[in-house]
Design a protein around this motif. Structure first.
Motif, PDB file in Angstrom:
ATOM      1  N   PHE A 163       0.832  -1.206   0.000  1.00 39.41           N
ATOM      2  CA  PHE A 163       0.000   0.000   0.000  1.00 39.41           C
ATOM      3  C   PHE A 163       0.865   1.254   0.000  1.00 39.41           C
ATOM      4  N   LEU A 164       1.898   1.276   0.826  1.00 36.05           N
ATOM      5  CA  LEU A 164       2.785   2.443   0.858  1.00 36.05           C
ATOM      6  C   LEU A 164       3.415   2.693  -0.515  1.00 36.05           C
ATOM      7  N   ASN A 165       3.803   1.640  -1.193  1.00 37.53           N
ATOM      8  CA  ASN A 165       4.355   1.799  -2.537  1.00 37.53           C
ATOM      9  C   ASN A 165       3.300   2.253  -3.534  1.00 37.53           C
ATOM     10  N   LEU A 166       2.094   1.726  -3.419  1.00 39.86           N
ATOM     11  CA  LEU A 166       1.002   2.143  -4.290  1.00 39.86           C
ATOM     12  C   LEU A 166       0.767   3.651  -4.168  1.00 39.86           C
ATOM     13  N   ILE A 167       0.680   4.128  -2.946  1.00 36.39           N
ATOM     14  CA  ILE A 167       0.461   5.553  -2.708  1.00 36.39           C
ATOM     15  C   ILE A 167       1.681   6.371  -3.111  1.00 36.39           C
ATOM     16  N   GLY A 168       2.828   5.972  -2.625  1.00 30.95           N
ATOM     17  CA  GLY A 168       4.045   6.731  -2.898  1.00 30.95           C
ATOM     18  C   GLY A 168       4.351   6.855  -4.371  1.00 30.95           C
ATOM     19  N   ASN A 169       4.111   5.798  -5.130  1.00 31.31           N
ATOM     20  CA  ASN A 169       4.397   5.832  -6.563  1.00 31.31           C
ATOM     21  C   ASN A 169       3.395   6.663  -7.348  1.00 31.31           C
ATOM     22  N   ARG A 170       2.231   6.918  -6.778  1.00 31.31           N
ATOM     23  CA  ARG A 170       1.212   7.719  -7.473  1.00 31.31           C
ATOM     24  C   ARG A 170       1.175   9.159  -6.963  1.00 31.31           C
ATOM     25  N   GLU A 171       1.248   9.309  -5.637  1.00 28.91           N
ATOM     26  CA  GLU A 171       1.148  10.639  -5.036  1.00 28.91           C
ATOM     27  C   GLU A 171       2.470  11.409  -5.131  1.00 28.91           C
ATOM     28  N   GLY A 172       3.522  10.814  -4.617  1.00 34.34           N
ATOM     29  CA  GLY A 172       4.833  11.465  -4.606  1.00 34.34           C
ATOM     30  C   GLY A 172       5.786  10.742  -5.528  1.00 34.34           C
ATOM     31  N   TYR A 173       5.447  10.718  -6.786  1.00 33.52           N
ATOM     32  CA  TYR A 173       6.155   9.883  -7.759  1.00 33.52           C
ATOM     33  C   TYR A 173       7.616  10.267  -7.967  1.00 33.52           C
ATOM     34  N   ARG A 174       8.040  11.398  -7.432  1.00 26.99           N
ATOM     35  CA  ARG A 174       9.456  11.778  -7.501  1.00 26.99           C
ATOM     36  C   ARG A 174      10.174  11.447  -6.190  1.00 26.99           C
ATOM     37  N   GLY A 175       9.513  10.735  -5.297  1.00 22.27           N
ATOM     38  CA  GLY A 175      10.140  10.302  -4.061  1.00 22.27           C
ATOM     39  C   GLY A 175       9.821  11.185  -2.865  1.00 22.27           C
ATOM     40  N   TYR A 176      10.634  11.018  -1.843  1.00 17.00           N
ATOM     41  CA  TYR A 176      10.400  11.692  -0.563  1.00 17.00           C
ATOM     42  C   TYR A 176      10.606  13.202  -0.635  1.00 17.00           C
ATOM     43  N   GLY A 177      11.223  13.687  -1.686  1.00 10.22           N
ATOM     44  CA  GLY A 177      11.441  15.119  -1.852  1.00 10.22           C
ATOM     45  C   GLY A 177      10.435  15.783  -2.780  1.00 10.22           C
ATOM     46  N   THR A 178       9.360  15.076  -3.118  1.00  8.87           N
ATOM     47  CA  THR A 178       8.365  15.598  -4.056  1.00  8.87           C
ATOM     48  C   THR A 178       7.629  16.797  -3.480  1.00  8.87           C
ATOM     49  N   VAL A 179       7.521  17.839  -4.292  1.00  8.45           N
ATOM     50  CA  VAL A 179       6.681  19.001  -3.993  1.00  8.45           C
ATOM     51  C   VAL A 179       5.597  19.009  -5.056  1.00  8.45           C
ATOM     52  N   SER A 180       4.371  19.300  -4.672  1.00  4.09           N
ATOM     53  CA  SER A 180       3.251  19.305  -5.604  1.00  4.09           C
ATOM     54  C   SER A 180       3.581  20.074  -6.877  1.00  4.09           C
ATOM     55  N   ASP A 181       3.134  19.536  -7.995  1.00  5.12           N
ATOM     56  CA  ASP A 181       3.317  20.215  -9.275  1.00  5.12           C
ATOM     57  C   ASP A 181       2.587  21.559  -9.306  1.00  5.12           C
ATOM     58  N   TYR A 182       1.625  21.757  -8.430  1.00  8.54           N
ATOM     59  CA  TYR A 182       0.860  23.000  -8.386  1.00  8.54           C
ATOM     60  C   TYR A 182       1.523  24.070  -7.519  1.00  8.54           C
ATOM     61  N   ALA A 183       2.580  23.719  -6.820  1.00 12.80           N
ATOM     62  CA  ALA A 183       3.272  24.687  -5.956  1.00 12.80           C
ATOM     63  C   ALA A 183       4.008  25.710  -6.818  1.00 12.80           C
ATOM     64  N   PRO A 184       3.927  26.987  -6.454  1.00 12.90           N
ATOM     65  CA  PRO A 184       4.600  28.028  -7.237  1.00 12.90           C
ATOM     66  C   PRO A 184       6.091  28.144  -6.950  1.00 12.90           C
ATOM     67  N   ALA A 185       6.588  27.356  -6.004  1.00  7.33           N
ATOM     68  CA  ALA A 185       8.000  27.433  -5.639  1.00  7.33           C
ATOM     69  C   ALA A 185       8.438  26.092  -5.073  1.00  7.33           C
ATOM     70  N   ILE A 186       9.746  25.889  -5.049  1.00  3.44           N
ATOM     71  CA  ILE A 186      10.306  24.721  -4.386  1.00  3.44           C
ATOM     72  C   ILE A 186      11.221  25.230  -3.284  1.00  3.44           C
ATOM     73  N   PRO A 187      11.435  24.424  -2.254  1.00  5.19           N
ATOM     74  CA  PRO A 187      12.289  24.900  -1.159  1.00  5.19           C
ATOM     75  C   PRO A 187      13.747  25.008  -1.603  1.00  5.19           C
ATOM     76  N   ASP A 188      14.501  25.823  -0.882  1.00  8.23           N
ATOM     77  CA  ASP A 188      15.926  25.992  -1.174  1.00  8.23           C
ATOM     78  C   ASP A 188      16.708  24.724  -0.875  1.00  8.23           C
ATOM     79  N   GLU A 189      16.204  23.937   0.051  1.00  9.14           N
ATOM     80  CA  GLU A 189      16.863  22.699   0.477  1.00  9.14           C
ATOM     81  C   GLU A 189      15.957  21.523   0.135  1.00  9.14           C
ATOM     82  N   VAL A 190      16.541  20.360  -0.071  1.00 11.59           N
ATOM     83  CA  VAL A 190      15.742  19.167  -0.330  1.00 11.59           C
ATOM     84  C   VAL A 190      14.872  18.885   0.903  1.00 11.59           C
ATOM     85  N   LEU A 191      13.627  18.477   0.669  1.00 10.26           N
ATOM     86  CA  LEU A 191      12.677  18.270   1.772  1.00 10.26           C
ATOM     87  C   LEU A 191      13.200  17.336   2.853  1.00 10.26           C
TER      88      LEU A 191
END
Length: 188
Positions: free
Chosen positions: A33-61
């Motif tokens: 289940f964790l892989n199912l969610i992680g691969n769909r929701e945060g498909y870029r991994g643990y550092g994923t920021v929503s594609d709708y965000a207008p900015a990304i953090p200066d540091e990796v999440l």
């Protein structure tokens, strides 16, 4: 290693009696289940920021503290973003803040792989994922209310995201795949 043991102990202490408690009665396979969610929701991994965000953090999440992540998310809200979702399991600010406050999670902890998975497991537990008596449909609907990529299993939005029509979210998992992962979580 000590941190992982402490997180596991805290999670098990908060779990219903006998569920994932290592007493031999029940042990849920939550990895699928964790892989199912992680691969769909945060498909870029643990550092994923929503594609709708207008900015990304200066540091990796994963190198930021929970406090820094919450501040980053507040900054996104201040910029008028449509989504503050971050991490492999796409925690929105409201959910992350609630989890931190309700469960006494230190804001100085890194928002790394361990803490993100721990937080996801709390949300799963709250829906009944670790309860072998939980019905697939109510469990699935609860989880779909938590993660937009999952389809509702019943009701007017059956087969669609609980957030269908909001202009941001849609289901990204087939109903059959979702139901199978839930149905087989106690089969070894």
């Amino acid at each position: 290693m000590i941190r992982a043991v402490l997180l596991a102990a805290a999670f098990l202490a908060a779990s219903p009696a006998g569920v994932a408690a290592g007493d031999g009665r029940f042990a849920a396979n939550d990895v699928d289940f964790l892989n199912l969610i992680g691969n769909r929701e945060g498909y870029r991994g643990y550092g994923t920021v929503s594609d709708y965000a207008p900015a990304i953090p200066d540091e990796v999440l994963t190198g930021m503290t929970i406090s820094e992540v919450l501040d980053f998310q507040q900054g996104l809200l201040d910029q008028g973003t449509r989504s503050t979702a971050v991490g492999r399991y796409q925690f929105i600010r409201e959910t992350l803040l609630r989890l931190v406050e309700e469960h006494g999670i230190g804001r100085d902890l890194l928002f790394d792989e361990e803490i993100q998975t721990y937080l996801a497991r709390i949300l799963m537990r709250d829906c009944g994922f670790y309860d072998p008596e939980a019905g697939i449909v109510p469990l699935g609907n609860c989880l779909a209310g938590t993660w937009a990529a999952l389809p509702m299993l019943s009701g007017p939005k059956a087969g669609l995201s609980a957030y269908h029509g909001d202009g941001l979210n849609h289901h990204a998992v087939a109903v059959e795949t979702f139901a199978t992962v839930l149905d087989t979580r106690f089969l070894w």
